[in-house]
Design an enzyme around this catalytic site. Structure first.
Site, short mmCIF file in Angstrom:
data_model
loop_
_atom_site.label_atom_id
_atom_site.label_comp_id
_atom_site.label_asym_id
_atom_site.label_seq_id
_atom_site.Cartn_x
_atom_site.Cartn_y
_atom_site.Cartn_z
N TRP A 149 0.84 -1.21 0.00
CA TRP A 149 0.00 0.00 0.00
C TRP A 149 0.87 1.26 0.00
O TRP A 149 0.55 2.25 -0.63
CB TRP A 149 -0.92 -0.01 1.23
CG TRP A 149 -1.76 1.21 1.34
CD1 TRP A 149 -2.97 1.43 0.77
CD2 TRP A 149 -1.46 2.42 2.06
NE1 TRP A 149 -3.44 2.68 1.08
CE2 TRP A 149 -2.53 3.31 1.87
CE3 TRP A 149 -0.38 2.83 2.85
CZ2 TRP A 149 -2.56 4.59 2.43
CZ3 TRP A 149 -0.41 4.10 3.41
CH2 TRP A 149 -1.49 4.96 3.19
N HIS A 150 2.03 1.16 0.71
CA HIS A 150 2.91 2.32 0.78
C HIS A 150 3.57 2.64 -0.55
O HIS A 150 3.91 3.79 -0.80
CB HIS A 150 3.98 2.13 1.86
CG HIS A 150 3.47 2.43 3.24
ND1 HIS A 150 2.81 1.51 3.99
CD2 HIS A 150 3.51 3.57 3.98
CE1 HIS A 150 2.47 2.07 5.15
NE2 HIS A 150 2.88 3.32 5.16
N GLY A 151 3.78 1.64 -1.37
CA GLY A 151 4.42 1.94 -2.64
C GLY A 151 4.52 0.74 -3.54
O GLY A 151 4.64 -0.39 -3.06
#
Lengths: 485, 350
Positions: A322-324
């Site tokens: 989700w962060h990247g």
């Protein structure tokens, strides 16, 4: 529009005056208009996406309530939102991975990358609307009938771009309530904004330059000890960046009479990794807990149920993704998942060892300090992956940490920062001040509450902090990291 | 609400009061050391004419500031050159200098090619530090109306560059309302809220750690006192590259510089002062870049001017070896003595 630019501080006071000048019935369209304007300042075309996503969720949630086939509408909402997120955020990552697999299997075929623009905030509002759809599906909340109110829930400007992730059950009722201006809330909100700005512009903007300099190591001045400390610096950078953003978001909303959820709960004072992640980006952790972790059919009474351990690993890996869209993020998430699993599995062993080595004789504050230190080192270690541009880079970085490690004097260590020495000093002392205040707040000490101080102390402190921010905020701005997650 | 607004305003006032006081009184502390010469030489205007009235003065930019050492040339000469000093700045400075009762016999004008050709008729600091007064600024805007406007007030207005919906009108406003924007920026400087001021003050605060700014500033002032206005720009030998913003093919004087050069000539003619255009030599590497067309156009330009101003003397531009330079344009200590000797031989024959 970013919270650390002058534009926001021209926009917000203007909006604030307008908001409180108008009667309650006008505030909803006013907030909605301001939120869409705020978002369009990034790129007006992104509005199409957010409005589309809002309409789909509004339609699905309302249909879901009166339909016998609730699942159908849940799937429509899920597929629409996740497709948008996948296309704009993960498409190139999937293509890169596929191309790599083709190459590994000797297939002479590659898919061209799409290089689509990343709509800022999509990861946040997607999760927020998904939580709403899930809640309506589960019957936890009723579907919102007023489309404007629902649209505002999706795009409320203080938390639109980078959270805190709010639940409909908490935010929508606040939009319905007729709010009166509250002096105390407004002062608290203003103080939070200043506090957030200090974190972001004085500490985080400086640390990012220093971390990049260590990563590049242009003069080979940095040694293994610097590399070792880089992990902690990255943690501090992201903490100041994101908690700074959250403080400004919560503060801005508070001035408007709206309460947003706390996103950071003194994470650096955590004595173990599980506590750390419960206190870091709490609204995201709760989201993953409620909508992913609890979906796994594990035995709630069995701590070491393999399904539970698998759920932990999946949640952390997903949180990384989700962060990247990169393997470095997935590895970062997985490492933290493994830390938590190890913590659970080793509990009995740790208790036995502690009793064997008579740990109970050690004063509890020493044990707590050591635990805090170890927790932060472990998080810092994983943060190297989080920040690295490539997996190979992080591996090389760890090799250098080991091969170039040597104990050096404090002055040599500081001198290695070269022309960044002064910035390092400012960042360090400001961070120390922030954490000291946090420690005081954590222990509920009166001294941490500026508003309870006498007038002659309070006002000079207000003036000094704003002055300090103006003079020592870093000239080169870096965007808030979570805009791109 | 009223209480909150009142207290917020009071807080802003508490911050603004010391800030604006510092802006207007502490220029010496926060201005970069390049601008010490500006402070020092603008103060000279107010000196009593019976005590300070040199026969010859040199007006120009940092090239002249570093290269002309009056103590090696003549007791009649004083170096009034300043870093970044343009022809526009020179005109207003000279005007005020003459109005204060000073009566020089000769004025040496010495600007580098960038200040003849460049579009920055004055730098932000000229306004920011209050060297250009409101009256001068308005006069400047009136004089240059209709000319290709050069001064780009983007420093303050770039804030709106990407801000919807201003991003759509920004290019139009900058193109068509530069004069208005320049005025707004001027008053932002006066009110002490221009971004450039914030940036300078922040830079100076951070620089204090690197070296003792005040000590360095004192040394520069002492140097200017003892060397009659000269101080070095740079002591080190550095790489000599051609100046990237100079047009080496054509003389290409900017219309605003042309206008103000003629204004200077008219002012000096009116006061019966002889004007000499002197060029500080270029380093040899740079020199090789000049095309014959450049000198042809330059000679033709000054020839045309000399019909209206017969007393005007224009010296030929020359070159010196690289060893005489501290950077690509400014001479070092050796260059300064060599050029000062040449200057003396040319204008102060025994």
């Amino acid at each position: 529009m970013s919270f650390d630019t002058l534009n926001y501080y021209l926009f917000f006071p203007f909006f604030f005056l307008l908001y409180w000048a108008f009667p309650h019935k006008w505030r909803l369209p006013l907030m909605l208009g301001a939120s869409y304007y705020f978002y369009s300042c990034v790129k007006p075309i992104y509005l199409v996406l957010i409005i589309f996503s809002t309409l789909v969720d509004y339609f699905c949630s309302n249909r879901m309530e009166h339909s016998l086939n609730k699942k159908k509408y849940l799937w429509v909402s899920l597929l629409t939102n996740l497709s948008l997120l996948s296309i704009f955020k993960y498409l190139d990552f999937f293509i890169r991975t596929l191309n790599y697999l083709f190459l590994s299997f000797g297939i002479n075929f590659s898919i061209p990358q799409q290089n689509l623009d990343f709509p800022i905030g999509i990861s946040f509002y997607t999760l927020q609307t998904l939580s709403y759809t899930f809640d309506v599906y589960r019957g936890t909340i009723k579907a919102e009938k007023n489309i404007f109110r629902f649209s505002l829930f999706v795009c409320f400007f203080p938390q639109l771009v980078a959270g805190p992730l709010e639940r409909a059950g908490k935010l929508i009722p606040q939009f319905k309530k007729e709010l009166k201006f509250n002096y105390d809330k407004a002062v608290d909100g203003s103080l939070l904004i200043i506090w957030g700005l200090l974190k972001k512009t004085v500490v985080s903007d400086r640390l990012i330059i220093i971390i990049n300099d260590i990563f590049e190591n242009p003069n080979n001045s940095y040694s293994g000890i610097h590399f070792l400390l880089t992990g902690l610096m990255i943690s501090a950078k992201f903490y100041c960046d994101f908690s700074g953003y959250s403080d400004i978001a919560i503060g801005s909303a508070k001035i408007l009479g709206i309460n947003l959820s706390k996103n950071f709960d003194f994470p650096f004072l955590s004595t173990n990794i599980t506590k750390f992640w419960r206190r870091w980006h709490t609204t995201l952790s709760r989201w993953f807990h409620d909508y992913v972790y609890l979906l796994f059919p594990f035995d709630k009474h069995n701590r070491i149920d393999p399904k539970r351990l698998l759920a932990i690993l999946v949640v952390f890996a997903l949180s990384g993704l989700w962060h990247g869209p990169a393997w470095t993020f997935i590895i970062w998430g997985s490492i933290n998942g493994l830390y938590c699993i190890l913590l659970i599995l080793s509990q009995d062993l740790r208790y036995k060892l502690a009793s064997l080595l008579h740990f109970h004789r050690i004063p509890s504050f020493i044990k707590a300090t050591l635990s805090v230190l170890l927790t932060n080192l472990l998080v810092g270690f994983s943060m190297i992956f989080f920040m690295s541009p490539k997996l190979s880079f992080s591996i090389q970085f760890f090799k250098n940490m080991w091969s170039e490690f040597a104990f050096i004097s404090l002055s040599s260590m500081v001198d290695a920062f070269g022309f960044l020495k002064f910035d390092m000093t400012i960042a360090f002392w400001t961070l120390l001040f922030i954490e000291t205040v946090n420690l005081a707040k954590y222990n509920n000490l009166k001294i941490a509450n500026i508003r309870e101080m006498p007038l002659l102390v309070r006002w000079p402190l207000y003036i000094t902090s704003v002055g300090f921010f103006i003079l020592f905020s870093f000239k080169t701005k870096s965007s808030f990291s979570y805009f791109y997650y | 609400m009223k209480k909150f607004l009142l207290k917020s305003t009071f807080l802003i006032f508490c911050l603004y009061l010391p800030w604006i006081t510092f802006i207007h009184t502490g220029r010496y502390y926060y201005a970069p050391d390049d601008y010490l010469a500006w402070n020092y030489k603008h103060d000279i205007i107010d000196r009593d004419s019976s005590k300070f009235n040199p026969k010859d003065i040199i007006i120009g930019d940092s090239l002249a500031l570093a290269a002309v050492n009056p103590t090696l040339i003549s007791t009649d000469l004083y170096n009034l050159a300043m870093s970044g000093f343009t022809l526009v700045d020179s005109y207003y400075f000279l005007k005020k200098y003459l109005e204060s009762g000073k009566t020089p016999k000769r004025v040496f004008l010495s600007h580098g090619m960038t200040h003849w050709q460049g579009s920055d008729a004055f730098s932000g600091q000229t306004i920011g530090y209050g060297f250009l007064k409101t009256k001068d600024f308005n006069h400047f805007l009136e004089s240059t109306s209709g000319l290709d406007f050069f001064y780009s007030p983007e420093e303050s207005f770039s804030l709106f560059k990407k801000w919807f919906p201003f991003n759509y009108i920004y290019p139009y406003v900058v193109k068509n309302h530069k004069s208005t924007l320049a005025k707004v920026e001027y008053y932002l400087f006066k009110l002490g809220v221009a971004p450039l001021l914030f940036n300078h003050i922040k830079t100076i605060i951070l620089d204090f750690y690197e070296y003792d700014q005040l000590k360095r500033k004192k040394e520069i002032i002492v140097r200017m006192e003892s060397m009659k206005g000269q101080h070095f720009f740079d002591f080190n030998n550095t790489v000599n590259l051609p100046n990237p913003i100079t047009n080496y093919d054509n003389w290409a004087i900017h219309p605003v510089n042309d206008l103000y050069f003629k204004k200077i000539l008219a002012l000096l003619k009116e006061n019966k002062i002889q004007t000499i255009i002197e060029f500080v030599p270029n380093n040899y590497v740079t020199w090789k870049n000049f095309k014959p067309t450049f000198f042809k156009e330059m000679d033709s330009y000054f020839l045309d001017i000399s019909y209206s101003y017969p007393n005007l003397i224009v010296s030929k531009s020359t070159s010196m070896p690289i060893e005489n330079y501290g950077d690509m344009d400014h001479v070092n200590e050796i260059g300064q003595s060599v050029f000062s000797e040449l200057f003396k031989a040319k204008y102060y024959k025994p």
